[in-house]
Write a protein that holds these residues in place. Structure first.
Motif, mmCIF file in Angstrom:
data_model
loop_
_atom_site.group_PDB
_atom_site.id
_atom_site.type_symbol
_atom_site.label_atom_id
_atom_site.label_comp_id
_atom_site.label_asym_id
_atom_site.label_seq_id
_atom_site.Cartn_x
_atom_site.Cartn_y
_atom_site.Cartn_z
ATOM 1 N N ARG A 90 0.833 -1.202 0.000
ATOM 2 C CA ARG A 90 0.000 0.000 0.000
ATOM 3 C C ARG A 90 0.868 1.252 0.000
ATOM 4 O O ARG A 90 0.527 2.256 -0.647
ATOM 5 N N LEU A 91 1.981 1.205 0.727
ATOM 6 C CA LEU A 91 2.884 2.349 0.748
ATOM 7 C C LEU A 91 3.507 2.572 -0.629
ATOM 8 O O LEU A 91 3.640 3.717 -1.082
ATOM 9 N N GLU A 131 1.427 7.027 -6.635
ATOM 10 C CA GLU A 131 0.257 7.854 -6.946
ATOM 11 C C GLU A 131 0.434 9.296 -6.515
ATOM 12 O O GLU A 131 0.029 10.231 -7.225
ATOM 13 N N LYS A 132 1.045 9.500 -5.333
ATOM 14 C CA LYS A 132 1.111 10.844 -4.742
ATOM 15 C C LYS A 132 2.512 11.449 -4.738
ATOM 16 O O LYS A 132 2.639 12.688 -4.679
ATOM 17 N N LYS A 133 3.540 10.631 -4.770
ATOM 18 C CA LYS A 133 4.905 11.136 -4.599
ATOM 19 C C LYS A 133 5.797 10.838 -5.808
ATOM 20 O O LYS A 133 7.019 10.847 -5.696
ATOM 21 N N TYR A 174 0.991 4.194 -2.772
ATOM 22 C CA TYR A 174 0.858 5.617 -2.408
ATOM 23 C C TYR A 174 1.981 6.438 -3.022
ATOM 24 O O TYR A 174 1.751 7.548 -3.547
#
Length: 255
Positions: free
Chosen positions: A243-244, A250-252, A247
């Motif tokens: 999940r990290l 997607e975001k970083k 993330y």
């Protein structure tokens, strides 16, 4: 097609992926010659071990030492699963697929786990057949020696497969940080990842590898009750790491 079918297609695509085509195109050694060299290596290993067996100097269980690098190979399977998108310049296409990032990274995770299991089981099958061949054709080796060899291999490969989801997830996270705004911590993760591989070599109350040095029949599943608990914790941790990774992508993301 339902969402379950789409996700299975993603996994199937990742499982069949042949790696970085750019690296393959830069490799001056034809695939046929690589197969020849690999075959010669196997033949040489077979002849050398057979020589020692004929002179009664071969301890079968010690043959498993040739698989000590397998956990590290699995690490690179996880890293390479994501890195090849950048090496092939297909990351843009891959990231714009109409699926959640969690789907994309999970498909790579599951496919890499399946690939690692196939490799592990293949090594176990080849090793077991070879031990049975030695025990049935060369004296004074017996089927008890082959049984000891197989049991030691089972204990070792059960541990590898059990922790493979976590190892693959760590590899994917390490690769994800390289392509995100967290790139500066990527070298630290590499150090922790490679150093953490020693866990495989010291697991168990008495040390799993001690079985590789004994000729007597080994003990099947020589782990304590801590082992299944550690495996469950590693699976939960693996899910969190996946999940990290999703993330970060997607975001970083930093391209």
């Amino acid at each position: 097609m339902n969402s379950s079918g789409l996700f299975k297609d993603l996994i199937r695509h990742e499982f069949r992926n042949k790696g970085s085509w750019r690296k393959q195109s830069r490799n001056r050694l034809p695939r046929s010659w690589r197969l020849v060299y690999f075959s010669l290596f196997l033949i040489a290993a077979f002849v050398i071990s057979l020589y020692f067996a004929l002179h009664n100097q071969l301890e079968l269980t010690r043959l498993w030492y040739v698989t000590l690098g397998l956990p590290y190979m699995i690490i690179f399977m996880g890293v390479g699963s994501l890195r090849r998108e950048w090496e092939n310049d297909t990351y843009g296409w891959w990231l714009t697929l109409p699926y959640p990032r969690m789907w994309l990274i999970s498909a790579k995770w599951i496919a890499a786990i399946l690939q690692a299991v196939v490799v592990t089981l293949s090594l176990f099958a080849v090793g077991s057949l070879y031990a049975l061949f030695i025990s049935s054709t060369i004296q004074p080796y017996t089927f008890a020696d082959a049984a000891s060899f197989i049991i030691a291999g089972l204990n070792w490969f059960v541990m590898i497969i059990a922790f493979t989801p976590l190892v693959i997830a760590l590899g994917l996270l390490t690769a994800s940080t390289k392509y995100s705004t967290l790139r500066p911590i990527s070298p630290i993760l590499w150090i922790l990842l490679m150093g953490g591989g020693s866990v495989f070599y010291w697991s168990g109350d008495q040390g799993l590898y001690e079985q590789f040095d004994h000729v007597q029949t080994g003990q099947w599943f020589s782990f304590t009750w801590h082992f299944p608990i550690a495996v469950l914790i590693s699976w939960v941790a693996a899910y969190v790491l996946i999940r990290l990774s999703a993330y970060l992508l997607e975001k970083k993301l930093s391209i």
